[in-house]
Motif scaffolding. Structure first.
Motif, PDB file in Angstrom:
ATOM      1  N   ALA B  47     -41.024  28.763  46.695  1.00 53.41           N
ATOM      2  CA  ALA B  47     -41.935  29.669  47.400  1.00 53.41           C
ATOM      3  C   ALA B  47     -41.365  30.170  48.725  1.00 53.41           C
ATOM      4  CB  ALA B  47     -43.274  28.980  47.640  1.00 53.41           C
ATOM      5  N   ASN B  48     -40.576  29.309  49.424  1.00 57.67           N
ATOM      6  CA  ASN B  48     -40.041  29.742  50.707  1.00 57.67           C
ATOM      7  C   ASN B  48     -39.185  30.989  50.555  1.00 57.67           C
ATOM      8  OD1 ASN B  48     -41.197  27.626  52.142  1.00 57.67           O
ATOM      9  ND2 ASN B  48     -39.509  26.254  51.608  1.00 57.67           N
ATOM     10  N   TYR B  49     -38.329  30.964  49.522  1.00 59.40           N
ATOM     11  CA  TYR B  49     -37.460  32.123  49.306  1.00 59.40           C
ATOM     12  C   TYR B  49     -38.272  33.325  48.855  1.00 59.40           C
ATOM     13  CZ  TYR B  49     -33.429  29.166  50.039  1.00 59.40           C
ATOM     14  OH  TYR B  49     -32.514  28.339  50.606  1.00 59.40           O
ATOM     15  N   GLN B  50     -39.291  33.058  47.991  1.00 59.65           N
ATOM     16  CA  GLN B  50     -40.153  34.161  47.562  1.00 59.65           C
ATOM     17  C   GLN B  50     -40.860  34.784  48.758  1.00 59.65           C
ATOM     18  OE1 GLN B  50     -42.540  32.159  44.679  1.00 59.65           O
ATOM     19  NE2 GLN B  50     -41.070  32.493  43.006  1.00 59.65           N
ATOM     20  N   THR B  51     -41.416  33.914  49.611  1.00 57.41           N
ATOM     21  CA  THR B  51     -42.088  34.417  50.811  1.00 57.41           C
ATOM     22  C   THR B  51     -41.128  35.233  51.651  1.00 57.41           C
ATOM     23  OG1 THR B  51     -43.164  32.271  50.800  1.00 57.41           O
ATOM     24  CG2 THR B  51     -43.623  33.702  52.685  1.00 57.41           C
ATOM     25  N   TYR B  52     -39.935  34.687  51.826  1.00 56.85           N
ATOM     26  CA  TYR B  52     -38.973  35.355  52.699  1.00 56.85           C
ATOM     27  C   TYR B  52     -38.638  36.743  52.172  1.00 56.85           C
ATOM     28  CZ  TYR B  52     -34.802  36.448  55.313  1.00 56.85           C
ATOM     29  OH  TYR B  52     -33.896  37.079  56.109  1.00 56.85           O
ATOM     30  N   PHE B  53     -38.323  36.830  50.855  1.00 53.67           N
ATOM     31  CA  PHE B  53     -37.857  38.114  50.330  1.00 53.67           C
ATOM     32  C   PHE B  53     -38.998  39.075  50.006  1.00 53.67           C
ATOM     33  CE2 PHE B  53     -33.987  35.605  49.633  1.00 53.67           C
ATOM     34  CZ  PHE B  53     -33.093  36.451  50.287  1.00 53.67           C
ATOM     35  N   ALA B  54     -40.228  38.548  49.925  1.00 60.65           N
ATOM     36  CA  ALA B  54     -41.346  39.437  49.623  1.00 60.65           C
ATOM     37  C   ALA B  54     -42.048  39.911  50.889  1.00 60.65           C
ATOM     38  CB  ALA B  54     -42.340  38.730  48.715  1.00 60.65           C
ATOM     39  N   SER B  55     -41.815  39.185  51.996  1.00 59.04           N
ATOM     40  CA  SER B  55     -42.580  39.529  53.198  1.00 59.04           C
ATOM     41  C   SER B  55     -41.828  40.522  54.061  1.00 59.04           C
ATOM     42  CB  SER B  55     -42.844  38.240  53.991  1.00 59.04           C
ATOM     43  OG  SER B  55     -42.612  38.452  55.346  1.00 59.04           O
ATOM     44  N   SER B  56     -42.505  41.615  54.394  1.00 60.15           N
ATOM     45  CA  SER B  56     -41.840  42.607  55.232  1.00 60.15           C
ATOM     46  C   SER B  56     -41.617  42.062  56.638  1.00 60.15           C
ATOM     47  CB  SER B  56     -42.676  43.890  55.287  1.00 60.15           C
ATOM     48  OG  SER B  56     -43.941  43.590  55.815  1.00 60.15           O
ATOM     49  N   THR B  57     -42.470  41.120  57.065  1.00 58.50           N
ATOM     50  CA  THR B  57     -42.317  40.550  58.404  1.00 58.50           C
ATOM     51  C   THR B  57     -40.965  39.844  58.530  1.00 58.50           C
ATOM     52  OG1 THR B  57     -44.632  39.989  58.117  1.00 58.50           O
ATOM     53  CG2 THR B  57     -43.589  39.285  60.162  1.00 58.50           C
ATOM     54  N   TYR B  58     -40.660  38.977  57.560  1.00 53.52           N
ATOM     55  CA  TYR B  58     -39.402  38.229  57.628  1.00 53.52           C
ATOM     56  C   TYR B  58     -38.201  39.155  57.499  1.00 53.52           C
ATOM     57  CZ  TYR B  58     -41.570  33.634  57.585  1.00 53.52           C
ATOM     58  OH  TYR B  58     -42.274  32.510  57.924  1.00 53.52           O
ATOM     59  N   LEU B  59     -38.316  40.126  56.575  1.00 57.64           N
ATOM     60  CA  LEU B  59     -37.173  41.018  56.373  1.00 57.64           C
ATOM     61  C   LEU B  59     -36.944  41.889  57.605  1.00 57.64           C
ATOM     62  CD1 LEU B  59     -37.628  42.003  52.623  1.00 57.64           C
ATOM     63  CD2 LEU B  59     -35.995  40.398  53.630  1.00 57.64           C
ATOM     64  N   MET B  60     -38.047  42.389  58.196  1.00 59.58           N
ATOM     65  CA  MET B  60     -37.914  43.198  59.399  1.00 59.58           C
ATOM     66  C   MET B  60     -37.326  42.383  60.535  1.00 59.58           C
ATOM     67  SD  MET B  60     -38.375  46.274  59.171  1.00 59.58           S
ATOM     68  CE  MET B  60     -38.307  46.692  60.922  1.00 59.58           C
ATOM     69  N   MET B  61     -37.781  41.117  60.619  1.00 61.30           N
ATOM     70  CA  MET B  61     -37.266  40.226  61.665  1.00 61.30           C
ATOM     71  C   MET B  61     -35.750  40.070  61.499  1.00 61.30           C
ATOM     72  SD  MET B  61     -36.316  36.790  62.100  1.00 61.30           S
ATOM     73  CE  MET B  61     -37.016  35.931  60.696  1.00 61.30           C
ATOM     74  N   THR B  62     -35.308  39.893  60.249  1.00 60.10           N
ATOM     75  CA  THR B  62     -33.878  39.727  60.004  1.00 60.10           C
ATOM     76  C   THR B  62     -33.112  40.990  60.386  1.00 60.10           C
ATOM     77  OG1 THR B  62     -34.501  38.332  58.148  1.00 60.10           O
ATOM     78  CG2 THR B  62     -32.201  38.996  58.281  1.00 60.10           C
ATOM     79  N   VAL B  63     -33.640  42.146  59.940  1.00 54.86           N
ATOM     80  CA  VAL B  63     -32.982  43.414  60.263  1.00 54.86           C
ATOM     81  C   VAL B  63     -32.911  43.597  61.775  1.00 54.86           C
ATOM     82  CG1 VAL B  63     -33.202  45.927  60.107  1.00 54.86           C
ATOM     83  CG2 VAL B  63     -33.625  44.513  58.100  1.00 54.86           C
ATOM     84  N   ASN B  64     -34.041  43.304  62.442  1.00 54.82           N
ATOM     85  CA  ASN B  64     -34.105  43.400  63.896  1.00 54.82           C
ATOM     86  C   ASN B  64     -33.080  42.508  64.576  1.00 54.82           C
ATOM     87  OD1 ASN B  64     -35.621  44.883  65.696  1.00 54.82           O
ATOM     88  ND2 ASN B  64     -37.532  44.134  64.785  1.00 54.82           N
ATOM     89  N   SER B  65     -32.999  41.269  64.083  1.00 55.72           N
ATOM     90  CA  SER B  65     -32.091  40.297  64.678  1.00 55.72           C
ATOM     91  C   SER B  65     -30.645  40.784  64.540  1.00 55.72           C
ATOM     92  CB  SER B  65     -32.271  38.951  63.977  1.00 55.72           C
ATOM     93  OG  SER B  65     -31.447  38.002  64.534  1.00 55.72           O
ATOM     94  N   VAL B  66     -30.305  41.291  63.349  1.00 57.68           N
ATOM     95  CA  VAL B  66     -28.950  41.807  63.126  1.00 57.68           C
ATOM     96  C   VAL B  66     -28.705  43.029  64.019  1.00 57.68           C
ATOM     97  CG1 VAL B  66     -27.433  42.892  61.422  1.00 57.68           C
ATOM     98  CG2 VAL B  66     -28.794  40.908  60.787  1.00 57.68           C
ATOM     99  N   TRP B  67     -29.719  43.893  64.143  1.00 53.92           N
ATOM    100  CA  TRP B  67     -29.599  45.093  64.963  1.00 53.92           C
ATOM    101  C   TRP B  67     -29.347  44.730  66.418  1.00 53.92           C
ATOM    102  CZ3 TRP B  67     -28.367  49.831  65.515  1.00 53.92           C
ATOM    103  CH2 TRP B  67     -28.904  50.647  66.514  1.00 53.92           C
ATOM    104  N   TYR B  68     -30.107  43.774  66.948  1.00 58.16           N
ATOM    105  CA  TYR B  68     -29.903  43.372  68.343  1.00 58.16           C
ATOM    106  C   TYR B  68     -28.555  42.695  68.531  1.00 58.16           C
ATOM    107  CZ  TYR B  68     -34.324  44.906  70.123  1.00 58.16           C
ATOM    108  OH  TYR B  68     -35.340  45.706  70.530  1.00 58.16           O
TER     109      TYR B  68
END
Lengths: 269, 277
Positions: B47-68
């Motif tokens: 479920a953790n991986y499902q949550t991570y890849f299905a949630s826009s919050t986590y994905l946006m956070m990752t994109v944001n982190s990489v961007w910064y």
């Protein structure tokens, strides 16, 4: 030509000012009366007096120092023996695998090291506190010791060891009277780096420290979250002095070791 | 032959180091991966991986982190390359280099703390802004201050590898390029920069990976506006106590780290201090 020269110096000076201004700023305000870092209100030692009267902070400082000394001593011992072992591996594959494993903790982000150590200690039911912090500091200091000692061992070559063995030295004599004296500068540099790693670490300690035990970095973090407190400035003044001593010490060890190297080369050549 | 004999005779001294590798290098990483398959109640789950890849919050956070992290690395590179280049042309480059590296020996937390004072409402930065007529601005707890302080902390780690590769550059290449009629810009873009690229890559690697995980800066300077992968891991491990999800993000961070190391092609470890060469 002349104007270009000035421009380039100006840029370098600017970078320097930016690099050093915050540090100088901190130390200047450690002597300021008042409670903020906004206006200098006249000279005082009172923040330093507060600092030395703060028995909690002094206890934390001593704990931090104890952790740093113990962890770097143990890390230097294990790391030096490890470097000897890596140097003695005969198969290149084994050697490169060992080196790759050695470097994992050097490239991993602190957060990963902290989180994975926390899981590890919890799984083994090691209580969080002095012991877990000490073990973590030993663990993340070992690779740098290996990296500092290994080049020295490789520089030594085999003829010296063969000569000693031919003259009848046993393993212990070989280690204590030939190898260790030769690689001593590397061991010292490794110890120094381990010491500063430990004194500086925040993230890993933050994860594995539990409730009862703190180090200076963690304490500064929790105080800084509450805002400005000029006692921290006084602390930074003292830590700046400590860093200065460490840098100068490290510089002299390096000088010594490079002179030593030259002398050895001279003798050989 | 005799050498071999000497080596095989005793390997006891190698035991502590081997134990260290097994217990503190291999075991924690495996445990982190193992933990990422458990939910907050300790049950095995994906479920953790499902949550991570299905949630826009986590994905946006990752994109944001990489961007910064990208912005921090870019800012650091733009300041550090000229610094390293000019350093190489000074009379005493080693002394200057030592001075550049010195600030890495000051505790990171103290440097962050200094900026709380500098960027505060009535702090020296705002006094300066008022003085030149712009007027005070909210500086602390902004994205700008986060990038500024992170770049400030990382500059020495970028200067060092770039300086090393510039100082190895043979002046004869530059002379040859000039003699053959190249302009300054052509000499730089076709000769100097390609030849110092290994240093730049090493510097990017040394700055980018830590930038993904600087959690104390996002709290002290960024005012929790920027959430990096590191902040998320710290939050899950120490605040919400959801270790499974924290480990999942940890695995993502490890994967990101491996990708960066693969892209920059280096395996030279960054040391947390300068002076290690």
């Amino acid at each position: 030509m002349k104007t270009r020269f000035k421009w380039r110096n100006l840029y370098l000076w600017l970078v320097f000012i930016i690099l050093y201004a915050p540090i100088i700023f901190l130390i200047v305000y450690s002597f300021s009366q008042g409670t903020t870092m906004n206006n200098f209100h006249g000279f005082t030692w009172s923040h330093y007096q507060d600092l030395f009267a703060d028995s909690r902070l002094i206890a934390i400082f001593l704990d931090t120092l104890l952790i740093a000394l113990l962890s770097s001593l143990l890390a230097t011992t294990i790391g030096t023996l490890g470097a000897l072992g890596i140097n003695n591996t005969t198969r290149p594959v084994t050697k490169s695998t060992l080196l790759a494993l050695n470097n994992i903790l050097m490239v991993s982000p602190d957060v990963i090291i902290g989180a994975s150590f926390l899981i590890f200690f919890t799984a083994l039911k090691i209580p969080l506190g002095f012991g877990s912090v000490l073990l973590s500091h030993i663990a993340f200091s070992i690779p740098i010791v290996v990296l500092m000692v290994l080049p020295k061992i490789q520089e030594m070559g085999t003829s010296l060891l063969d000569a000693a063995a031919d003259l009848g030295a046993n393993n212990w004599q070989l280690l204590s009277q030939v190898i260790v004296p030769y690689i001593m500068p590397g061991i010292f540099s490794g110890f120094f780096m381990a010491l500063t790693y430990s004194l500086d670490d925040f993230a890993v300690t933050f994860f594995v420290t539990g409730n009862g035990f703190t180090t200076l970095s963690v304490e500064i973090y929790s105080r800084a979250r509450q805002g400005i407190n000029l006692e921290i400035n006084a602390l930074s003044g003292l830590m700046f002095l400590l860093a200065l001593v460490l840098v100068i010490g490290y510089y002299f060890i390096n000088q010594y070791s490079s002179q030593h190297r030259k002398a050895v080369r001279g003798r050989r050549g | 032959m005799q050498r071999k004999q000497r080596l095989t005779r005793s390997t006891a001294y190698f035991i502590p180091y081997t134990l260290w590798i097994l217990l503190f290098v291999i075991a924690p990483v495996l445990l982190l991966i193992y933990q990422s398959f458990f939910n907050i109640d300790g049950q095995f789950t994906f479920a953790n991986y499902q949550t991570y890849f299905a949630s826009s919050t986590y994905l946006m956070m990752t994109v944001n982190s990489v961007w910064y992290a990208f912005l921090i690395t870019l800012a650091t590179l733009l300041i550090s390359y000229p610094t390293a280049y000019l350093l190489n042309e000074t009379k005493h480059p080693q002394l200057w280099l030592l001075l550049i590296i010195m600030p890495t020996w000051i505790n990171l937390l103290l440097k962050a703390y200094a900026f709380i004072g500098i960027f505060s409402q009535a702090g020296i930065a705002n006094q300066f802004l008022s003085f030149i007529g712009i007027g005070p601005k909210q500086l602390l707890f902004t994205n700008f201050s986060f990038i500024f302080v992170a770049a400030y902390i990382q500059i020495p780690f970028m200067v060092l590898p770039i300086y090393n590769s510039i100082s190895e550059l043979k002046p004869s290449y530059i002379n040859a390029s000039r003699d053959l009629g190249a302009t300054n810009w052509q000499t730089f873009s076709r000769v100097i920069f390609p030849l110092t690229l290994p240093g730049v890559k090493a510097g990017i690697q040394a700055v980018f990976i830590p930038s993904l995980s600087l959690f104390m800066l996002t709290r002290l300077i960024g005012g929790n506006k920027v959430i990096t992968l590191g902040t998320a891991i710290e939050e899950h491990f120490l605040t919400t106590m959801n270790w499974g999800m924290g480990s999942t993000i940890g695995v993502v961070l490890i994967v990101a780290m491996v990708i960066i190391m693969w892209l920059t092609g280096g395996r030279k470890p960054r040391s947390r201090k300068g002076l290690t060469k």
